[in-house]
Structure formats: C-alpha cells, structure tokens
Design an enzyme around this catalytic site. Sequence first.
Site, PDB file in Angstrom:
ATOM      1  N   CYS A   1      40.349 -16.535  16.881  1.00  0.00           N
ATOM      2  CA  CYS A   1      41.502 -16.202  17.683  1.00  0.00           C
ATOM      3  C   CYS A   1      40.850 -15.255  18.554  1.00  0.00           C
ATOM      4  O   CYS A   1      41.575 -14.632  19.455  1.00  0.00           O
ATOM      5  CB  CYS A   1      42.607 -14.920  16.574  1.00  0.00           C
ATOM      6  SG  CYS A   1      41.484 -13.371  16.066  1.00  0.00           S
TER       7      CYS A   1
ATOM      8  N   CYS B   1      37.135 -10.857  10.956  1.00  0.00           N
ATOM      9  CA  CYS B   1      37.564 -10.957  11.508  1.00  0.00           C
ATOM     10  C   CYS B   1      39.285  -9.670  11.401  1.00  0.00           C
ATOM     11  O   CYS B   1      39.693 -10.526  10.387  1.00  0.00           O
ATOM     12  CB  CYS B   1      38.169 -11.379  12.493  1.00  0.00           C
ATOM     13  SG  CYS B   1      38.891 -11.327  13.819  1.00  0.00           S
TER      14      CYS B   1
ATOM     15  N   CYS C   1      42.250 -11.923  11.797  1.00  0.00           N
ATOM     16  CA  CYS C   1      42.740 -12.878  11.026  1.00  0.00           C
ATOM     17  C   CYS C   1      41.836 -13.334  10.159  1.00  0.00           C
ATOM     18  O   CYS C   1      42.824 -14.682   9.439  1.00  0.00           O
ATOM     19  CB  CYS C   1      42.558 -14.446  12.503  1.00  0.00           C
ATOM     20  SG  CYS C   1      40.798 -14.671  12.310  1.00  0.00           S
TER      21      CYS C   1
ATOM     22  N   CYS D   1      24.663 -10.517   9.048  1.00  0.00           N
ATOM     23  CA  CYS D   1      24.321 -12.199   8.712  1.00  0.00           C
ATOM     24  C   CYS D   1      25.299 -12.548   9.489  1.00  0.00           C
ATOM     25  O   CYS D   1      26.115 -12.835   9.278  1.00  0.00           O
ATOM     26  CB  CYS D   1      23.163 -12.604   8.191  1.00  0.00           C
ATOM     27  SG  CYS D   1      22.931 -13.390   8.085  1.00  0.00           S
TER      28      CYS D   1
END
Length: 147
Positions: free
Chosen positions: A52, A97, A100, A122
């Site tokens: 996104c 995220c 999204c 990571c």
Amino acid sequence: MSYPDQRSEDQWRAVLSPEQFRVLREKGTERPGTGEYDSHYPSKGVYTCAGCDAPLYTADHKFKSGCGWPAYFDSIPGAVKRHVDNTLGMKRTEIVCNNCGGHLGHVFEGEGFPTPTDERHCVNSVSLRFTEDIGAAAKGSNETAKA
C-alpha cells in the site's frame, strides 16, 4: 482486524507479485539472505509497504544484524501494528502494516544488539519498497489511506 486499506483478495492479487502475495497476505517468509534489502544500507530514505506504499521505516532505523533479513530497531510512529503469533509452537510477535495489515515479519526483543530500543524488527524484503524521496513516501501513504 480492520485496516484503512480494505482491498479484496482479488484486488491484492492484481497488484502484488505471487511472492509478495504469499508473504504480505498469507504471512509467508522469504528465504534468509535472498532479499533485495538485506544488505541495503542507504544514508537516507524511507522503506514503505510493498502493498500500500505506507511509510514504515527510515534508513536511520536500519542496522546490520546478520540475521538474513532486513533489520530495524524501530518503525515510524504508528506505522506498524504488533500481534501475538503462536504458530510454529512458539510465542512470537508478528508485525504488520498498520494501513493494510500486510505481514512484514516479526519483532524480537532483548537479543543484545546495541540499539536504542533493544529490538530487532526482522522484515521480509519482499514486503518493502525503498525510496530516497521522503516526501513522496508520505504523500503515497496519504493517498492510499483515502482509497
């Protein structure tokens, strides 16, 4: 969980490569040492979500961990959401995220790396894009959130 970017599975498949879809939408992991950003150490710029374009990490957050994946000691405030992950018979902290819900990787604490947060995010390279243009990264995030 609900995220601002609410695309359907078909919409995600239309904009992501098969490997990006496997990692971002199906919580996959790329093989260690194979990612584009594992050995990428720019002096400035922003790593954004490959799904996104939301800004996630700055070049200043990145450090050499030797783990085989890009490592960051922190994220842009509010960019990453943490979830408990009990898969593989262990308790880990998944990071996604916040725009999204795309799977980024996992965060580990207390490993002894000399970082300000004592954390290692990571992250799968395939979950990321990089731009040196910090303004364009911020603009992309605002436009995506409105979609």
